[in-house]
Design an enzyme around this catalytic site. Sequence first.
Site, short mmCIF file in Angstrom:
data_model
loop_
_atom_site.label_atom_id
_atom_site.label_comp_id
_atom_site.label_asym_id
_atom_site.label_seq_id
_atom_site.Cartn_x
_atom_site.Cartn_y
_atom_site.Cartn_z
N ASP A 1 -2.92 -3.02 2.77
CA ASP A 1 -3.41 -3.23 4.14
C ASP A 1 -4.54 -4.25 4.15
O ASP A 1 -5.43 -4.22 3.28
CB ASP A 1 -3.92 -1.91 4.74
CG ASP A 1 -2.79 -1.11 5.37
OD1 ASP A 1 -1.63 -1.53 5.23
OD2 ASP A 1 -3.06 -0.08 6.00
N GLU B 1 0.82 -1.23 0.00
CA GLU B 1 0.00 0.00 0.00
C GLU B 1 0.84 1.26 0.00
O GLU B 1 0.42 2.30 -0.48
CB GLU B 1 -0.94 0.01 1.21
CG GLU B 1 -1.97 1.10 1.15
CD GLU B 1 -3.13 0.87 2.11
OE1 GLU B 1 -3.55 1.85 2.73
OE2 GLU B 1 -3.62 -0.27 2.22
N TYR C 1 -1.93 -5.09 13.78
CA TYR C 1 -2.69 -4.21 12.89
C TYR C 1 -3.70 -3.37 13.68
O TYR C 1 -4.56 -3.92 14.37
CB TYR C 1 -3.42 -5.06 11.85
CG TYR C 1 -4.15 -4.27 10.79
CD1 TYR C 1 -3.44 -3.58 9.80
CD2 TYR C 1 -5.54 -4.22 10.76
CE1 TYR C 1 -4.11 -2.87 8.82
CE2 TYR C 1 -6.21 -3.51 9.78
CZ TYR C 1 -5.49 -2.83 8.81
OH TYR C 1 -6.16 -2.12 7.84
#
Length: 707
Positions: free
Chosen positions: A105, A9, A310
Amino acid sequence: MGKILVIAEKPSVGKDIAKVLGCNQKGEGCLIGEKYVVTWAIGHLVRLLEPEEYDEKYKRWAYETLPIIPEQMKTKPERKTKKQFDILKKLMNSKEIDSLVCATDSGREGELIFRYIYEAVKCKKPFKRLWISSMTDTAIRKGFESLRPGEEYDALYYSAKCRSEADWLVGMNATRAFTIRYNVLLSIGRVQTPTLSILVQRQKEIDTFVPKDYWEVKADFSGFKGLWTDLENHETRIFEEEKALDIARKVRGKQGIIKDLSEEKKKQPPPLLYDLTELQRDGNKMFGFSASKTLSIAQGLYEKRKMITYPRTDSRYVSTDMIPVLKSTLRKLNIPLYSRFVKPILDMDKLPVSKRIVDDSKVTDHFAIIPTDTVPKLENLTEDEKKIYGLIVKRFFAVFYSDYEYTVTKVITEIENEFFVTKGKTVSQLGWMLFYKNDAKKNEEEQELPVLKKGDPVTAFDVKTEKKKTTPPKPYTEASLLSAMENAGRLVEDEELKEQLKDSGLGTPATRASIIERLIQVGYVVRKGKALYPTEKGMKLIEIVPEELKSPEMTGKWEKGLSSIVKKKMDPQKFMESIIRYVYFIVEESTKSENPITFPEETQKKRAKKSVSLGKCPLCSKGDIKENTKAFYCTKWKDGCKFTIWKNSLEQYGQAITPKMVKELLKNNKIKGIHIILPQTHEKATADLQFKPDGNGAVELINVNRI
């Protein structure tokens, strides 16, 4: 045999992945290895078309062109990142590349970023999905050992696409419809407007609140104190001063008895692990951080420091396969600073894993935010990073500790047929509260009690009346607004109920911070300390829009629909059909609106019309460039001219755009040698300022020289 192209990303993530995959050779916008080529997006490389890019007629904002509903939503590359888009296009369609790995992501937006690029470059090659919750080398390696077929994430993509297109359709049409109706730019959004409505409703309650005087009567029984209470109504407030004084006179110096004494044992289980919203709430409560600041810090701890999992997760649980990792993580956290907290957990025969920690059914795209299975290098962290990491570590320890257990004692004292209530609290097991005892609010009513029993005689040695005022509702802080957004406008403290309402909140954990920032940016909300207040413009907007557009419950239903698409329980086409019906309704409602409201900007516009032009618009050549509170704009904006110079364009360089600078730019297209401060190093420098080539008024710095 060709190579596999990995698409991350952002560049920093791409470089981390490349290091693990052994891609050390530099290419243009990529890193090359024997088996893999790693490249990256820079966030969204592709965007949805603007209305006028479908048809020139949409340049002019007019009722007759509404609603704008393209037969098919189209995308195009972002101008400012077009170079990287072209690199990806070349690589994805290269004969040397056999297949792809989507490594954006692991979430809804990450999926959208990759799929939009994949479709825009017309790539047909097969791809797999990297799905990881930690950026450690070990996690990346394991992720590549268990890549999943790309089609397994089609439902996630459809949900992301529906969200993106729904926001475009509602925002674009509602903004134009109400801007035309009230002749002032009114930004309206599918999620931002109901969020604003929550703030406005609270402000109305505050504004209409009329404080009332009331009195409390407190008696000192020598050894403990009691508060007069109407037992029938459970009311301690007395709204007539004379009545309060009468009670005080009646019982002062008199003898009574302990009428009743009860004890109730209570236990409170540990809190759940963090999801992003809960972390943002605590970041705001403890340190006054905005939601966007907490997210930014957490993202850095995940990507750069690799010390947390995350962060953009909506789950507060971990999955069964994580149990061995939990124990290993605890061992890694057994450093001098934390050892006294970790040791009691590690000394247990078995890790106390309950359904409040591990629950596969409640883990969505990602599990809860926890520290990664690495030895933390606290010395590398900034002060703000230490604060957020500290919250996450503290919560991680707390979930393994025992329940907080205490006994609440309630004493009812009767004197002259008047009743006084006393509450006491005795902690029998501190448990997880060890970590939060300094944060917990102390209940003023709770006190240390002597040994008492029912029927004991007591004397009211001193009795006082205390005058107080009823208080208005408190303004929302970001912490309380995040709670209201998560629960579609309902303030819910109960953790179990919160979990049930999650699917129908406003926005997602990943987007709520940006929604709050957007409301501030467009002038609907101001931040004062921790509190958020709607502005006059924000209050007036909520008055004119129909109930459906400002309803948190309705927007919550859309969000539930998007979650249902991910779970394959709703057809994406049906969802979009309902959005289109909604758009027709909103546009029609705007024409019916007869609310005689004048927005504050109208006064500003009249002043602006009288104000001196700074020069002719270089984009449309028809309008004049004038100034408002936030930008320099073209007076032909309603006819579609997009020329805008934002006053804060150079804020990060310690420089504000002034009318004098705009005049010079319009005249010469460049200003030489302005003084700036470099944002990364804080060094002083000079640079030339010029318009970017797109002609829309955006500016850029060139020829930067350190002083």
